[in-house]
Design a protein around this motif. Structure first.
Motif, short mmCIF file in Angstrom:
data_model
loop_
_atom_site.label_atom_id
_atom_site.label_comp_id
_atom_site.label_asym_id
_atom_site.label_seq_id
_atom_site.Cartn_x
_atom_site.Cartn_y
_atom_site.Cartn_z
N UNK A 242 -68.54 21.23 42.53
CA UNK A 242 -69.28 22.48 42.44
C UNK A 242 -70.26 22.63 43.60
N UNK A 243 -70.95 21.55 43.95
CA UNK A 243 -71.90 21.64 45.07
C UNK A 243 -71.20 22.02 46.36
N UNK A 244 -69.98 21.53 46.55
CA UNK A 244 -69.23 21.88 47.75
C UNK A 244 -68.80 23.32 47.79
N UNK A 245 -68.88 24.01 46.66
CA UNK A 245 -68.52 25.42 46.59
C UNK A 245 -69.72 26.32 46.34
N UNK A 246 -70.93 25.74 46.42
CA UNK A 246 -72.17 26.49 46.16
C UNK A 246 -72.21 27.07 44.75
N UNK A 247 -71.69 26.30 43.81
CA UNK A 247 -71.76 26.67 42.40
C UNK A 247 -72.75 25.73 41.73
N UNK A 248 -73.78 26.29 41.11
CA UNK A 248 -74.73 25.47 40.36
C UNK A 248 -74.12 25.10 39.02
N UNK A 249 -74.58 23.98 38.47
CA UNK A 249 -74.11 23.55 37.15
C UNK A 249 -75.31 23.41 36.22
N UNK B 16 -67.15 12.11 34.67
CA UNK B 16 -66.58 13.42 34.98
C UNK B 16 -67.67 14.41 35.38
N UNK B 17 -68.86 14.27 34.79
CA UNK B 17 -69.96 15.14 35.17
C UNK B 17 -70.34 14.98 36.63
N UNK B 18 -70.30 13.75 37.13
CA UNK B 18 -70.58 13.52 38.55
C UNK B 18 -69.51 14.17 39.42
N UNK C 41 -62.26 37.57 42.59
CA UNK C 41 -62.85 36.49 43.39
C UNK C 41 -63.35 35.37 42.47
N UNK C 42 -63.99 35.74 41.37
CA UNK C 42 -64.46 34.72 40.43
C UNK C 42 -63.30 33.92 39.87
N UNK C 43 -62.21 34.61 39.55
CA UNK C 43 -61.03 33.91 39.04
C UNK C 43 -60.49 32.94 40.08
N UNK C 44 -60.38 33.40 41.33
CA UNK C 44 -59.88 32.53 42.39
C UNK C 44 -60.82 31.35 42.64
N UNK C 45 -62.13 31.60 42.58
CA UNK C 45 -63.10 30.53 42.80
C UNK C 45 -62.97 29.46 41.72
N UNK C 46 -62.85 29.88 40.46
CA UNK C 46 -62.73 28.85 39.41
C UNK C 46 -61.41 28.10 39.55
N UNK C 47 -60.34 28.81 39.82
CA UNK C 47 -59.04 28.13 39.94
C UNK C 47 -59.08 27.09 41.06
N UNK C 48 -59.74 27.44 42.17
CA UNK C 48 -59.86 26.49 43.28
C UNK C 48 -60.76 25.31 42.87
N UNK C 49 -61.85 25.60 42.16
CA UNK C 49 -62.72 24.53 41.66
C UNK C 49 -61.91 23.56 40.78
N UNK C 50 -61.11 24.10 39.88
CA UNK C 50 -60.36 23.25 38.96
C UNK C 50 -59.35 22.38 39.69
N UNK C 51 -58.61 22.97 40.60
CA UNK C 51 -57.61 22.21 41.33
C UNK C 51 -58.26 21.10 42.15
N UNK C 52 -59.40 21.40 42.75
CA UNK C 52 -60.11 20.39 43.55
C UNK C 52 -60.63 19.28 42.65
N UNK C 53 -61.14 19.66 41.48
CA UNK C 53 -61.64 18.65 40.53
C UNK C 53 -60.52 17.75 40.06
N UNK C 54 -59.39 18.32 39.72
CA UNK C 54 -58.25 17.51 39.26
C UNK C 54 -57.83 16.51 40.34
N UNK C 55 -57.75 17.00 41.56
CA UNK C 55 -57.36 16.12 42.66
C UNK C 55 -58.35 14.97 42.82
#
Length: 508
Positions: A400-407, A392-394, A472-486
């Motif tokens: 996250x990398x696709x959204x320019x979010x560092x982890x 899951x970390x991968x 914007x931060x809320x929308x970014x995380x929600x999009x991150x989560x939906x993409x991760x689930x998919x």
């Protein structure tokens, strides 16, 4: 107008949040984020009464979640074909308390609180001793005494379990832990909403009568009086990890507790989106967030309702939005949507579900949990629990990398966040799991906002639908989560442990 950091920190909490909302630049929510927030408001408005475990307000919120799951096309996965998995619990609550040292009263829930237990005494009259950090070598003779200890979070000094063990071994009958004001990342929050302990009904009865108290730093002077060292100096040195003395207090500690015990039932809400691949039916992904909050408690600035908007109504709402947007269309793998109860009382709902899953446990492949998320500053860094322990970390890194979010790994391990939310029972059972925290870089405005929220918003009535949100931060995380689930639910390989993980239980 600009304000210094010192001036901002001096603001009353309500005025500070109002100033943040007025000063925050940026736009309002987009249509999708507004839809998410509308559900958040419905789950955390005053009618839901803070969704305390076992309350009527919680039951109303649970029914709303079930109705939303049904309308979104999920299938019920609770007990007996319902949406609900009832969890039986035992609650011990301190309804009233009179506490003091000599003739100096300590105000219950304002100066001092107690962790209720089944075997705790209801009256106490005992000598009182101060022993600094309460290392075993510093205790001396504390037989029959209540011992005051600093609750520090510093390497090289005793932790909570060590302090309790040392005081018990030295004959102490109780420990009053000074809530450490030096733990700046997650400072003590006073007043306490209430003093309650909730356990699963099938848990072994607690037979330990050791008294566990928590003392506000500002109340130390009331506890020790004028006969010992200066209380302010002790707090300053204790917060800095400097050497501390030990001494006995002349007056006795006395307390009377009015205890109420009751049995309660509170339900997990569980729905299933069946998978599209018959070969993957035994690889279900559990998406979870906790529905419960604190309910009514000690008022703060006249407000006694702890709405729990970001903790965690907003992320139950995100589960609902994911289900609504799928419209009954499955991923490759089955996806379980779980709104857990009793998280704030000790991960009770998730612990029950993992021990009594409503489908075979062997068919659960992973858990992605939503909690500890605060969309109140820009999302460019994400702390990820168990980042290197499972595949899951991968997946997180790729999305996250696709959204320019560092982890990053957890930079604050002293807070023990990994074990404080509903991903932990899954990890303990050998099921790969992960969860997230909005990260900040030291010295930034994001850090200031993050720290201030933990001073004024966390587990207080200020965590309500009217607080400032970075849309914007809320929308970014929600999009991150939906993409991760998919990604996790649709990719060819199921989530798996990595070799060498320190979290992986033996045999998994």
């Amino acid at each position: 107008m600009k304000f210094s950091t010192a001036a901002i920190m001096a603001f009353p909490a309500a005025l500070l949040l109002a100033w943040q909302a007025a000063a925050a630049p940026g736009q309002g929510p987009d249509a999708e984020t507004r839809a998410w927030w509308t559900i958040t408001e419905a789950l955390s408005n005053d009618r839901m009464e803070g969704r305390d475990t076992g309350s009527a307000g919680y039951d109303r919120a649970a029914q709303l979640v079930a109705d939303k799951f049904k309308a979104a096309g999920l299938k019920p996965l609770g007990d007996k074909g319902s949406w609900f998995q009832p969890v039986a619990m035992n609650e011990i609550a301190i309804e009233r308390a009179g506490i003091g040292v000599g003739d100096r009263p300590l105000v219950f829930l304002q100066d001092i609180t107690v962790d209720p237990s089944n075997a705790m005494p209801v009256t106490v009259d005992a000598p009182l001793a101060y022993r600094g950090y309460c290392g075993a070598a510093a205790l001396g003779d504390v037989r029959g005494k209540i011992v005051i200890c600093h609750g520090v979070n510093r390497p090289g000094l005793p932790g909570a379990a060590e302090r309790i063990a040392a005081v018990k071994a030295a004959g102490g009958i109780g420990l009053a832990t000074i809530a450490d004001p030096g733990f700046a990342i997650e400072p003590p929050r006073w007043p306490f909403a209430y003093a309650r302990s909730v356990t699963l009904a099938n848990a072994s009865p607690d037979t330990d009568g050791f008294l566990r108290l928590r003392l506000k730093a500002d109340a130390l002077k009331k506890a020790i009086g004028d006969h010992g060292p200066d209380a302010g100096d002790l707090i300053a040195k204790g917060s800095a990890g400097e050497p501390l003395p030990g001494f006995d207090i002349r007056e006795s500690f006395h307390a009377t507790f009015t205890v109420k015990r009751r049995q309660i039932t509170s339900s997990n809400v569980i729905g299933l989106l069946p998978g599209s691949d018959p070969a993957s039916t035994d690889q279900a992904i559990v998406l979870s967030a906790h529905l419960d909050g604190y309910g009514f408690g000690t008022p703060v600035n006249g407000d006694g309702l702890y709405n729990g908007t970001l903790d965690d109504a907003a992320y139950v709402a995100l589960l609902i939005r994911v289900a609504e947007q799928r419209r009954g269309k499955g991923y490759r793998r089955p996806v379980i949507f779980a709104a857990f109860t009793g998280e704030e009382k000790g991960l009770l709902g998730s612990t029950w579900f993992v021990a009594h899953p409503t489908l075979p446990r062997t068919s659960i492949a992973a858990n992605i949990n939503l909690d500890q998320l605060r969309p109140i500053f820009p999302l460019d860094l994400l702390t990820v629990h168990a980042l290197d322990d499972t595949s899951l970390g991968d997946d997180v890194r790729a999305v996250a990398n696709g959204m320019n979010i560092a982890v990053q790994h957890d930079p604050e391990p002293a807070r023990n966040l990994l074990r404080r939310s509903d991903q932990w029972p899954f990890l303990q059972a050998g099921i790969p799991a992960t969860a997230f925290v909005f990260g900040y870089r030291p010295g930034t405005e994001s850090e200031r906002i993050y720290r201030q929220w933990y001073r004024t918003g966390y587990h207080t009535p200020l965590d309500d639908p009217h607080q400032h949100i970075d849309w914007k931060a809320a929308a970014d995380f929600n999009r991150f989560f939906k993409t991760l689930v998919e990604r996790v639910a649709d990719q060819e390989a199921a989530p798996a442990w990595k070799a060498g993980s320190s979290l992986r239980p033996a045999g998994h």
